[in-house]
Scaffold this active site. Structure first.
Site, PDB file in Angstrom:
ATOM      1  N   LYS A   1       0.553 -12.960  11.797  1.00  0.00           N
ATOM      2  CA  LYS A   1       0.048 -13.130  10.277  1.00  0.00           C
ATOM      3  C   LYS A   1      -0.260 -14.694  10.280  1.00  0.00           C
ATOM      4  CE  LYS A   1      -0.728 -10.683   6.620  1.00  0.00           C
ATOM      5  NZ  LYS A   1      -0.944  -8.959   6.373  1.00  0.00           N
TER       6      LYS A   1
ATOM      7  N   GLY B   1      -3.833   2.901  -8.976  1.00  0.00           N
ATOM      8  CA  GLY B   1      -4.909   2.083  -8.476  1.00  0.00           C
ATOM      9  C   GLY B   1      -6.048   2.961  -7.778  1.00  0.00           C
ATOM     10  N   VAL B   2      -7.364   2.837  -8.248  1.00  0.00           N
ATOM     11  CA  VAL B   2      -8.265   3.736  -7.713  1.00  0.00           C
ATOM     12  C   VAL B   2      -9.443   2.384  -6.956  1.00  0.00           C
ATOM     13  CG1 VAL B   2      -8.234   5.778  -8.749  1.00  0.00           C
ATOM     14  CG2 VAL B   2      -9.546   4.233  -9.749  1.00  0.00           C
ATOM     15  N   GLY B   3      -8.693   1.685  -6.194  1.00  0.00           N
ATOM     16  CA  GLY B   3      -9.671   0.614  -5.438  1.00  0.00           C
ATOM     17  C   GLY B   3     -10.155   1.277  -4.069  1.00  0.00           C
TER      18      GLY B   3
ATOM     19  N   VAL C   1      -8.622   2.119  -1.272  1.00  0.00           N
ATOM     20  CA  VAL C   1      -7.767   3.119  -0.635  1.00  0.00           C
ATOM     21  C   VAL C   1      -7.582   4.187  -1.690  1.00  0.00           C
ATOM     22  CG1 VAL C   1      -5.444   3.541   0.380  1.00  0.00           C
ATOM     23  CG2 VAL C   1      -6.736   1.296   0.881  1.00  0.00           C
TER      24      VAL C   1
HETATM   25  P1  NAD Z   1      -8.218  -2.745  -3.843  1.00  0.00           P
HETATM   26  O1  NAD Z   1      -8.111  -4.089  -4.461  1.00  0.00           O
HETATM   27  O2  NAD Z   1      -9.339  -2.204  -3.465  1.00  0.00           O
HETATM   28  O3  NAD Z   1      -7.753  -1.819  -4.989  1.00  0.00           O
HETATM   29  C1  NAD Z   1      -6.528  -1.888  -5.528  1.00  0.00           C
HETATM   30  C2  NAD Z   1      -6.741  -1.410  -7.075  1.00  0.00           C
HETATM   31  O4  NAD Z   1      -5.432  -1.368  -7.950  1.00  0.00           O
HETATM   32  C3  NAD Z   1      -7.748  -1.943  -7.776  1.00  0.00           C
HETATM   33  O5  NAD Z   1      -8.880  -1.338  -8.408  1.00  0.00           O
HETATM   34  C4  NAD Z   1      -7.161  -2.805  -9.044  1.00  0.00           C
HETATM   35  O6  NAD Z   1      -7.926  -2.857 -10.083  1.00  0.00           O
HETATM   36  C5  NAD Z   1      -6.203  -2.033  -9.264  1.00  0.00           C
HETATM   37  N1  NAD Z   1      -4.980  -2.589  -9.802  1.00  0.00           N
HETATM   38  C6  NAD Z   1      -4.474  -3.769  -9.583  1.00  0.00           C
HETATM   39  N2  NAD Z   1      -3.278  -3.956 -10.469  1.00  0.00           N
HETATM   40  C7  NAD Z   1      -2.938  -2.925 -11.030  1.00  0.00           C
HETATM   41  C8  NAD Z   1      -1.955  -2.231 -11.889  1.00  0.00           C
HETATM   42  N3  NAD Z   1      -1.189  -3.236 -12.694  1.00  0.00           N
HETATM   43  N4  NAD Z   1      -2.361  -1.111 -12.472  1.00  0.00           N
HETATM   44  C9  NAD Z   1      -3.118  -0.092 -12.170  1.00  0.00           C
HETATM   45  N5  NAD Z   1      -3.891  -0.718 -11.434  1.00  0.00           N
HETATM   46  C10 NAD Z   1      -4.261  -2.057 -10.625  1.00  0.00           C
HETATM   47  O7  NAD Z   1      -7.157  -2.766  -2.500  1.00  0.00           O
HETATM   48  P2  NAD Z   1      -7.026  -1.479  -1.540  1.00  0.00           P
HETATM   49  O8  NAD Z   1      -7.734  -1.916  -0.475  1.00  0.00           O
HETATM   50  O9  NAD Z   1      -7.619  -0.271  -2.073  1.00  0.00           O
HETATM   51  O10 NAD Z   1      -5.386  -1.610  -1.229  1.00  0.00           O
HETATM   52  C11 NAD Z   1      -4.533  -0.918  -2.136  1.00  0.00           C
HETATM   53  C12 NAD Z   1      -2.966  -1.270  -1.766  1.00  0.00           C
HETATM   54  O11 NAD Z   1      -2.974  -0.754  -0.210  1.00  0.00           O
HETATM   55  C13 NAD Z   1      -2.895  -2.721  -1.531  1.00  0.00           C
HETATM   56  O12 NAD Z   1      -1.721  -2.961  -1.924  1.00  0.00           O
HETATM   57  C14 NAD Z   1      -2.710  -3.131  -0.226  1.00  0.00           C
HETATM   58  O13 NAD Z   1      -1.999  -4.127   0.254  1.00  0.00           O
HETATM   59  C15 NAD Z   1      -2.598  -1.776   0.413  1.00  0.00           C
HETATM   60  N6  NAD Z   1      -3.048  -1.459   1.849  1.00  0.00           N
HETATM   61  C16 NAD Z   1      -4.494  -1.673   1.998  1.00  0.00           C
HETATM   62  C17 NAD Z   1      -4.876  -1.283   3.173  1.00  0.00           C
HETATM   63  C18 NAD Z   1      -6.342  -1.014   3.366  1.00  0.00           C
HETATM   64  O14 NAD Z   1      -6.859  -0.746   4.493  1.00  0.00           O
HETATM   65  N7  NAD Z   1      -7.288  -1.504   2.543  1.00  0.00           N
HETATM   66  C19 NAD Z   1      -4.119  -1.011   4.427  1.00  0.00           C
HETATM   67  C20 NAD Z   1      -2.647  -1.081   4.084  1.00  0.00           C
HETATM   68  C21 NAD Z   1      -2.102  -1.305   2.946  1.00  0.00           C
END
Ligand code: NAD
Length: 349
Positions: free
Chosen positions: A80, A184-186, A188
């Site tokens: 990292k 969280g509907v980001g 992933v």
């Molecule tokens: P992202 O930022 O696209 O989505 C996260 C979503 O969560 C956002 O829409 C945000 O508004 C929402 N959020 C934040 N705080 C919140 C709360 N208190 N309550 C409800 N919603 C909330 O991130 P992502 O890429 O979708 O990743 C999501 C999680 O998965 C993270 O913890 C990330 O570390 C983990 N992760 C992601 C990947 C990847 O490939 N993107 C891989 C491994 C782990």
């Protein structure tokens, strides 16, 4: 500042402090373990309050990557990097170039990928200065190509992992009618929710981002709840896909779900919360096992991308989790503890 005696130091092979006067770069690169291959891991840029905090983060996160890659049966070690600074104001081309040169000096022992505060575009920029970056190539899919973003792979792995947890805890092969709460509907969470809906699940969703939630609710025919209300829902599965430490003293007593399985990193505030979930009969899919789809996807980018092979490898998350669940059940230990033991057996072999 102590290094070897900090609690987060775990026999790391190499910790490099990199600086560049002109661009203001202050970075730490940690290679935790490279027994299985080069140490791949994200590059995080964050306005750390202190250098100690940055060091702790890079030590902890690089170790986590060793476990994640070993568990996913990848020929990768764990690494990292962290950059001390504000990504909104301090991420200049000069700084990224200096960071890339620092990565390059490790001759491939560390491979950088995007993380909080850095993007696929930043990695593409760094690729001009070093070949040791990942997550930068467009990838072939069933119907075309997609960017280096690993989120769809993470979402698919999480979906497969939920199927394994449902099989273990509820004895069911089908997700038809399964009640799932997605936090969280980001990137992933939304993709995962789509797959769950497709498989017949009923969805409850929350997000702090208003537009994301309205858009998702329309598309998924899901019930929207307030961020605080997601924990206490009477559902089968709670899928954390937002942020870490959501399984804590405050939330565990509220949980009615029988399964906690989602993509978020570091879901347990402390390891003892894994024990608490077990005590309450809640099956926990260890985060780094279920969310390994992204790292699997990135790995194949380096060795030759074959969509079918990547899909098969991601589907292996099902068997990995089953191994953890079965052993945890037999040994009456928390799943997180068992996952760590299996990962250690793999990378110390
Ligand atoms: P992202 O930022 O696209 O989505 C996260 C979503 O969560 C956002 O829409 C945000 O508004 C929402 N959020 C934040 N705080 C919140 C709360 N208190 N309550 C409800 N919603 C909330 O991130 P992502 O890429 O979708 O990743 C999501 C999680 O998965 C993270 O913890 C990330 O570390 C983990 N992760 C992601 C990947 C990847 O490939 N993107 C891989 C491994 C782990």
């Amino acid at each position: 500042m102590a290094v070897f005696s900090t609690v987060d130091f775990a026999d790391h092979e190499q910790v490099v402090f990199a600086s560049d006067d002109k661009s203001g770069l202050k970075a730490i690169i940690a290679v935790h373990n490279s027994n299985l291959g080069p140490a791949l891991g994200g590059c995080r840029m964050w306005p750390y309050a202190s250098e100690e905090e940055a060091l702790r983060d890079v030590l902890r996160l690089s170790r986590g990557m060793t476990y994640k890659s070993a568990m996913a049966n990848l020929k990768l070690g764990g690494g990292k990097s962290v950059v001390i600074g504000n990504p909104r104001t301090g991420k200049t081309p000069e700084l990224l170039a200096a960071l890339a040169r620092a990565v390059d000096k490790l001759n491939g022992r560390y491979i950088a990928a995007e993380d909080s505060g850095t993007s696929v575009e930043d990695m593409k920029f760094m690729a001009q200065y070093t070949p040791h970056v990942a997550g930068v190539k467009d990838k072939p899919t069933d119907g075309g190509t997609r960017s280096g973003d690993p989120s769809p792979a993470t979402a698919y792995g999480t979906f497969v992992g939920i199927q394994a947890a449902v099989k273990e805890r509820l004895g069911r092969d089908s997700l038809e009618g399964l009640k799932v709460a997605v936090q969280g509907v980001g990137h992933v969470g939304l993709d995962l929710a789509r797959q769950l809906k497709e498989a017949g699940a009923r969805l409850w969703i929350t997000d702090i981002h208003r537009e994301a939630i309205l858009h998702a609710a329309r598309e998924l025919d899901a019930t929207v709840v307030a961020p605080d209300a997601i924990f206490g829902l009477d559902v089968d599965v709670f899928a954390p896909c937002a942020l870490g430490a959501v399984i804590n003293d405050h939330t565990v007593p509220q949980l009615k779900a029988k399964i906690v399985a989602g993509a978020a990193n570091n879901q347990l505030a402390e390891p003892r919360h894994g024990m608490e979930l077990m005590r309450r009969g809640i099956l926990y899919a260890p985060d780094y096992v279920i969310n390994a789809g992204g790292i699997i996807d990135v790995y194949y980018e380096r060795v030759g991308y074959d969509h079918a092979a990547v899909k098969r490898h991601i589907e292996g998350i099902h068997d990995n989790l089953m191994e953890v669940f079965v052993r945890a059940r037999k040994e009456e230990r928390p799943t997180g503890e068992v996952a760590d033991a299996i990962a250690e057996e793999r990378f110390r072999r």
